[in-house]
Enzyme design. Structure first.
Site, PDB file in Angstrom:
ATOM      1  N   PHE A   1     -15.422   3.223   7.094  1.00  0.00           N
ATOM      2  CA  PHE A   1     -13.892   3.637   6.643  1.00  0.00           C
ATOM      3  C   PHE A   1     -13.839   3.790   5.245  1.00  0.00           C
ATOM      4  CE2 PHE A   1     -14.020  -0.714   7.748  1.00  0.00           C
ATOM      5  CZ  PHE A   1     -13.698  -1.640   6.462  1.00  0.00           C
TER       6      PHE A   1
ATOM      7  N   LYS B   1       0.717  -1.219   0.025  1.00  0.00           N
ATOM      8  CA  LYS B   1      -0.152  -0.105  -0.015  1.00  0.00           C
ATOM      9  C   LYS B   1       0.982   1.419  -0.107  1.00  0.00           C
ATOM     10  CE  LYS B   1      -3.904  -2.264   2.299  1.00  0.00           C
ATOM     11  NZ  LYS B   1      -4.859  -2.003   3.509  1.00  0.00           N
TER      12      LYS B   1
ATOM     13  N   HIS C   1      -1.802  -5.780   1.525  1.00  0.00           N
ATOM     14  CA  HIS C   1      -3.366  -6.217   1.448  1.00  0.00           C
ATOM     15  C   HIS C   1      -3.125  -7.653   1.022  1.00  0.00           C
ATOM     16  CE1 HIS C   1      -7.408  -6.767  -0.018  1.00  0.00           C
ATOM     17  NE2 HIS C   1      -6.827  -7.135  -1.059  1.00  0.00           N
TER      18      HIS C   1
ATOM     19  N   TYR D   1     -12.256  -1.472  -3.824  1.00  0.00           N
ATOM     20  CA  TYR D   1     -12.841  -1.940  -2.396  1.00  0.00           C
ATOM     21  C   TYR D   1     -14.265  -1.929  -2.384  1.00  0.00           C
ATOM     22  CZ  TYR D   1      -8.273  -2.094  -0.106  1.00  0.00           C
ATOM     23  OH  TYR D   1      -6.902  -2.420   0.482  1.00  0.00           O
TER      24      TYR D   1
ATOM     25  N   ASN E   1      -1.819  -0.003   6.848  1.00  0.00           N
ATOM     26  CA  ASN E   1      -1.384  -1.301   7.490  1.00  0.00           C
ATOM     27  C   ASN E   1      -0.700  -2.050   6.418  1.00  0.00           C
ATOM     28  OD1 ASN E   1      -3.445  -1.974   5.574  1.00  0.00           O
ATOM     29  ND2 ASN E   1      -4.691  -3.322   7.050  1.00  0.00           N
TER      30      ASN E   1
ATOM     31  N   GLU F   1     -10.014  -9.595  -7.467  1.00  0.00           N
ATOM     32  CA  GLU F   1      -8.882  -8.725  -7.592  1.00  0.00           C
ATOM     33  C   GLU F   1      -7.656  -8.867  -8.407  1.00  0.00           C
ATOM     34  OE1 GLU F   1      -7.650  -9.130  -3.186  1.00  0.00           O
ATOM     35  OE2 GLU F   1      -9.733  -8.124  -2.467  1.00  0.00           O
TER      36      GLU F   1
HETATM   37  P1  CMP Z   1      -7.251  -4.657   3.711  1.00  0.00           P
HETATM   38  O1  CMP Z   1      -6.810  -5.736   4.034  1.00  0.00           O
HETATM   39  O2  CMP Z   1      -6.883  -3.999   2.359  1.00  0.00           O
HETATM   40  O3  CMP Z   1      -8.956  -4.711   3.510  1.00  0.00           O
HETATM   41  C1  CMP Z   1      -9.840  -3.454   3.620  1.00  0.00           C
HETATM   42  C2  CMP Z   1      -8.998  -2.299   4.431  1.00  0.00           C
HETATM   43  O4  CMP Z   1      -9.863  -1.456   5.177  1.00  0.00           O
HETATM   44  C3  CMP Z   1      -7.958  -2.863   5.374  1.00  0.00           C
HETATM   45  O5  CMP Z   1      -7.018  -3.675   4.989  1.00  0.00           O
HETATM   46  C4  CMP Z   1      -7.615  -1.599   6.140  1.00  0.00           C
HETATM   47  O6  CMP Z   1      -6.680  -0.945   5.441  1.00  0.00           O
HETATM   48  C5  CMP Z   1      -9.142  -0.773   6.016  1.00  0.00           C
HETATM   49  N1  CMP Z   1      -9.606  -1.298   7.391  1.00  0.00           N
HETATM   50  C6  CMP Z   1     -10.361  -2.248   7.774  1.00  0.00           C
HETATM   51  N2  CMP Z   1     -10.917  -1.888   8.899  1.00  0.00           N
HETATM   52  C7  CMP Z   1     -10.731  -0.831   9.326  1.00  0.00           C
HETATM   53  C8  CMP Z   1     -11.211   0.328  10.193  1.00  0.00           C
HETATM   54  N3  CMP Z   1     -11.920  -0.269  11.374  1.00  0.00           N
HETATM   55  N4  CMP Z   1     -10.904   1.282  10.004  1.00  0.00           N
HETATM   56  C9  CMP Z   1     -10.140   1.885   9.155  1.00  0.00           C
HETATM   57  N5  CMP Z   1      -9.793   1.372   7.960  1.00  0.00           N
HETATM   58  C10 CMP Z   1     -10.237  -0.209   8.086  1.00  0.00           C
END
Ligand code: CMP
Length: 139
Positions: free
Chosen positions: A57, A9, A115, A49, A112, A126
């Site tokens: 979010f 990311k 993905h 997404y 984070n 995806e």
């Molecule tokens: P990812 O595995 O890419 O899947 C969806 C993404 O949404 C996740 O990683 C995070 O980057 C984001 N995400 C998931 N839960 C939350 C949350 N509670 N608040 C903000 N971002 C979130």
């Protein structure tokens, strides 16, 4: 053999951990069979997404995912979906096991670092979102 989509990311690219993420997948016996860097528009991030469109979010996540370049890759191997998820660690880095990518590099639950597809169905959607058949190595 199973295929999954993984993304470094925008925060991961900025932190300079593209190579580290790839190294962790390869060290686990997984193979990179497609790879590219790109910068998604907000609309492209929303499309990727789309399953999260009703989540609180969604807007912030798609802003983040379109704030800079990302590296997308197709990772192949036995049980690749689960293996990549194990190597990444829990979505929330505070819950991620020590030694996982998110425990080591993620900032918070949104930023984070990586993905990974969460099911064969999402992997199919995806992978097709970013790669054509010709761009995925075979054999
Ligand atoms: P990812 O595995 O890419 O899947 C969806 C993404 O949404 C996740 O990683 C995070 O980057 C984001 N995400 C998931 N839960 C939350 C949350 N509670 N608040 C903000 N971002 C979130």
């Amino acid at each position: 053999m199973e295929k999954t989509l993984s993304i470094v990311k925008p925060d991961g690219v900025k932190k300079g951990v593209i190579g580290e993420v790839i190294k962790r997948y390869e060290s686990a016996g997984l193979k990179i069979v497609a790879l590219k860097m790109l910068w998604m528009s907000k609309e492209e991030a929303k499309g990727f997404y789309i399953v999260h469109k009703d989540k609180p979010f969604y807007d912030s996540l798609t802003d983040f995912m379109s704030e800079g370049p990302i590296v997308v890759m197709v990772v192949e191997g036995e049980d690749a979906i689960n293996k990549v998820r194990e190597i990444m660690g829990a979505t929330n880095p505070r819950e991620a096991a020590p030694g996982t990518i998110r425990a080591d590099f993620a900032t918070d639950i949104e930023r984070n670092t990586v993905h990974g597809s969460d099911s064969p169905q999402s992997a199919e959607f995806e992978i097709k979102y970013f790669f054509s058949e010709l761009e995925i190595m075979k054999g």
